[in-house]
Design a protein around this motif. Sequence first.
Motif, short mmCIF file in Angstrom:
data_model
loop_
_atom_site.label_atom_id
_atom_site.label_comp_id
_atom_site.label_asym_id
_atom_site.label_seq_id
_atom_site.Cartn_x
_atom_site.Cartn_y
_atom_site.Cartn_z
N UNK A 160 28.94 46.70 -43.46
CA UNK A 160 30.25 46.05 -43.56
C UNK A 160 31.02 46.15 -42.24
N UNK A 161 30.95 47.28 -41.55
CA UNK A 161 31.63 47.48 -40.27
C UNK A 161 30.65 48.05 -39.25
N UNK A 162 30.94 47.73 -37.99
CA UNK A 162 30.23 48.36 -36.87
C UNK A 162 31.12 49.45 -36.28
N UNK A 163 30.56 50.63 -36.15
CA UNK A 163 31.30 51.71 -35.51
C UNK A 163 31.24 51.48 -33.99
N UNK A 164 32.36 51.06 -33.40
CA UNK A 164 32.37 50.74 -31.97
C UNK A 164 32.82 51.92 -31.11
N UNK A 165 33.64 52.80 -31.66
CA UNK A 165 34.05 53.99 -30.89
C UNK A 165 34.52 55.05 -31.87
N UNK A 166 34.44 56.29 -31.43
CA UNK A 166 34.90 57.42 -32.24
C UNK A 166 35.24 58.57 -31.31
N UNK A 167 36.14 59.42 -31.75
CA UNK A 167 36.51 60.59 -30.95
C UNK A 167 36.89 61.73 -31.87
N UNK A 168 36.69 62.92 -31.37
CA UNK A 168 37.03 64.14 -32.09
C UNK A 168 37.51 65.18 -31.08
N UNK A 169 38.66 65.75 -31.35
CA UNK A 169 39.19 66.83 -30.50
C UNK A 169 39.64 67.97 -31.40
N UNK A 170 39.34 69.16 -30.99
CA UNK A 170 39.77 70.34 -31.73
C UNK A 170 40.24 71.40 -30.74
N UNK A 171 41.17 72.18 -31.19
CA UNK A 171 41.60 73.35 -30.42
C UNK A 171 41.77 74.50 -31.39
N UNK A 172 41.30 75.64 -30.98
CA UNK A 172 41.25 76.80 -31.86
C UNK A 172 41.74 78.01 -31.10
N UNK A 179 37.03 53.40 -34.50
CA UNK A 179 37.30 51.96 -34.54
C UNK A 179 36.13 51.27 -35.22
N UNK A 180 36.43 50.48 -36.25
CA UNK A 180 35.40 49.81 -37.05
C UNK A 180 35.60 48.30 -36.92
N UNK A 181 34.60 47.61 -36.38
CA UNK A 181 34.69 46.17 -36.14
C UNK A 181 33.91 45.42 -37.23
N UNK A 182 34.55 44.41 -37.88
CA UNK A 182 33.84 43.68 -38.94
C UNK A 182 32.91 42.59 -38.42
N UNK A 183 33.01 42.24 -37.10
CA UNK A 183 32.25 41.11 -36.58
C UNK A 183 30.95 41.59 -35.93
N UNK A 184 29.99 40.68 -35.90
CA UNK A 184 28.65 40.98 -35.38
C UNK A 184 28.57 40.68 -33.89
N UNK A 185 27.44 41.09 -33.30
CA UNK A 185 27.15 40.81 -31.90
C UNK A 185 25.95 39.87 -31.82
N UNK A 186 25.94 39.03 -30.75
CA UNK A 186 24.78 38.18 -30.55
C UNK A 186 23.72 38.93 -29.75
N UNK A 187 22.71 38.23 -29.31
CA UNK A 187 21.62 38.87 -28.57
C UNK A 187 22.06 39.38 -27.21
N UNK A 188 23.17 38.85 -26.69
CA UNK A 188 23.70 39.31 -25.40
C UNK A 188 24.78 40.37 -25.58
N UNK A 189 24.87 40.89 -26.80
CA UNK A 189 25.85 41.94 -27.12
C UNK A 189 27.29 41.46 -26.97
N UNK A 190 27.52 40.17 -27.18
CA UNK A 190 28.87 39.62 -27.19
C UNK A 190 29.31 39.41 -28.64
N UNK A 191 30.57 39.64 -28.91
CA UNK A 191 31.09 39.49 -30.26
C UNK A 191 31.10 38.01 -30.66
#
Length: 925
Positions: free
Chosen positions: A745-757, A721-733
């Motif tokens: 340009x974007x903030x990476x707010x979350x990411x996930x990776x799953x694999x099965x082999x 998930x890539x968010x284009x908006x910034x955060x203030x000093x209190x970490x609020x959007x």
Amino acid sequence: MAFQKPSHTFTKIHLKALHTNNFKILFALSFTVFINTLSFAQDIPKKGKTINRSLKDSVVVKTDSLLIPEISEKTQDSTLTDSVPPKKELLEHTVTYHADDYTKFNQKKQKLYLYNNAKIDYGDMNITSGNIVIDYTKNTVYAKGITDSIEGYTQKPVFTQGSNVVEPDSIIFNTETKKALIFNSKTEQGEGTVIAQITKKENDSVYFLKNAKYTTAEDLEDPEYYIKLRKAKIVPGKKIVTGLANLFIYDVPTPIGVPFAFFPQTETHTSGIIIPTFGEQNDRGFFLQNGGYYFAINDYVDLAVIGDYYTNGSYGMRLESTYSKRYKFRGNLGFRYESIINSERGFPDYSKSTIYNIRWSHSQDAKANPNSRFSASVNLGSSTYYRSSVNQVNTGAFLNNSLSSSVSYSKTFQGEPQVNFSLTATHSQNTNTEVINMTLPTFQGSVGRMYPFASKSGSKKGIIQNMNLQYNIRGENRIQTTDEFFFKKEMFDDASAGFQHSIPLSTNFKIFKYFSLSASTNYNEVWTFKTIDKTYDVVERNFVNDTIKKFDAFRTYNFSTSIGTTVYGMFDFEKEGKDRKIKAIRHVVRPSVSYNINPAFDKYYENAEVVNADGLTEGELDVILDNVNLEYTRFQQASIFGTPNKNFSSSMGISLSNNLEAKVRDKDSTATEPKKVVLLNNLNFSTSYNFAGDSLQWSPVRMSGGTQLFDGKMSVNFGATLDPYALDNNNNKIDKFNIDNGGSLFRLTSANLTTSWSISSKKGGKEKDKNLEENLRSGGRADDLFGVSEDFANQQIDSKKDDDKDKAPSEHYNYKIPWNLRVAYAVNYSNSRRQDEISSHSLMFSGDIELSPKWSIGASSGYDLKNAGFTYTQLRFERDLLSWRMNFSWVPFSSRSSWNFFIGIKSSILQDLKYEKRRQPDIQL
């Protein structure tokens, strides 16, 4: 001259000539009667003249060297003047016999000799042997093999009557008494084989044995085990009753024996006792586990009643039933209940609890009724059941943190338009929070898509002809409760019910030849049977909701449209004169843009009434209500299908999907076409822009993708998930782009990776003989990454056992060790408020190694990479002991540390001949 009248009375016998010197004889009743009939020659006077005269006056038929005189017409006609009515003909079937070397009839000794691959068939009776001798003077048939100086004793007799087959070294059969002595016979009885030194055949249904062996071993010449039956009685297809019997392992006697025994022999399932397993547990004392009774109710349904008992007073009960009707349906039903006592009464850690679990699965054959279908998958009960259960059958499911159920019935009415409806009851249960959500029931109905402006023939073209509409209705009765109130009166007090009607109207058409445009509008109407009346208490400074039970409804509508196309790109790497491994790469791009309008339905909103405001000035009241939002809708917290949209929204959605494939040179030199390889199954990007919003109009960009590697053995899925908006000093959007705030340009707010082999050796690992169906029915995984059930005694016999029986072992040593490995990896990253952390990071793995065709080991485990510790681990060892199997399972650490050793016979008829020793986990509630 006619025959001298024999002591036996015979009726008419006809011989029909098939060709010169070759006749078939019609016989009846049984093989015994046939032999007895042949013995009438013993009653002919034995003086040569008399015999010659008799043969002279009669017709002599030669059939493979056997001389059978036919009764003269004179003798036959004499029965016509007899006052006694003629008897029924003795012989009803045709008797055929054959021998490769010779068939000879000795008139002096009154014996018939058949040599080398001799065979006699009569009705359902058959004897094949190397040497068969029929003695008419003693009314006996003697069959034995042939002794060869090179091959030894060969062509042993095989006596078959119906489905009963006896393979002795030799056999003596009396045609008059119908009794027989059988030496060194091997007879299949059910799943086992009876090997007897001497067998006396009393009649067709009773055999007596002496010094017999009963075994299910495949090697009957040297069985690895057998039960010695010193004296026994066999009723084929029904039972074996013995006197003193004990177990021998490779001819070594063991003290395991019984003074008498009964072995049921039947091709159908029968009722019987299930022998329990005994053991000891620290907190509950000695126990008997998984013992009970199996009821074979009929051919369609059965029932197993199984119980556990512990000497400290704990007990458990299980009811398991399976039912099936071919071409109709199949399913199973189970109920499990345990009353668990920990410690001793009076001690501070004493506790007593009851847990239960109900499981039901039902599937209907697809051909039974194409227009009507019923299915069920139920798994509900106590939230702590799998964690608290002390029965080893639940070992592989204790990591489950959710239970779910669904029972549904659907029906389709064919026609134009098509009408469908379904009834579904669902249940979901979080075993950690003990919150239960249910729908009892959900009703869904629909009228199929209709094209009112389409032509009756030909394809639909244009915006008008493609216009279509549907009608859908959905009704639900939702219940939310907890374990404490499950199926109690309180459970139904807060139930909510409602209906939702929707009529979508849509069309699609092509523009500019390459673009597809679709437009739709949807009318939505919600019915509810409860609303709320909201008031604000100034004194208590909170809202008070009053539930009003009456019918009410709200109506909404919206409009949406989308346009999209498909772009194909081909990158050709193959140049003239060069044979490259990668021939070409194809890139498929599917961009689309959508637009949605949702009007505001603020007419359904009002302000809450303010109460207890007496004595307050208007200014004081304004101060109190300054930060209080009094606006609400009466459908709030009462409608199960949401509330009317309060604010007008106008938004645009943008999405882009990608697919990458490559054509590569096939390793198979005979292949004429390149091989297609998927590089990316999908790579998707999506976002939206709200035109009606006053701030934060862009939504985060969501990216997801997946692919498969190594010929589909490894699957990879990822997202971010890539968010284009910034955060203030209190970490609020804030309503400011991150790039304008000095960032990227974007903030990476979350990411996930799953694999099965899933990988294995070329030969492949040993097929798993663990029954993973128990994990699935318990709501767990289809694989063994969480371990498997340790209830080895009640597992079904390996389905592969019969397949392996026909495989001849290789004469050469095979150094390759078959193995397989399954790995699952998952990592999640969170950074929505600058926490910049790995929220979860885990690796699970399971594998099996076949050290030899008879030895295999396996393990299921995992590692928490974030907390640096191993997860639930199970080690498994298995030894195939031909007719026996040995299992050892070990959980080395954790609160469920335990081990279980089992050795027992594979055959279901002797599956209670077992030994099991276990140390169970000391579970504390």
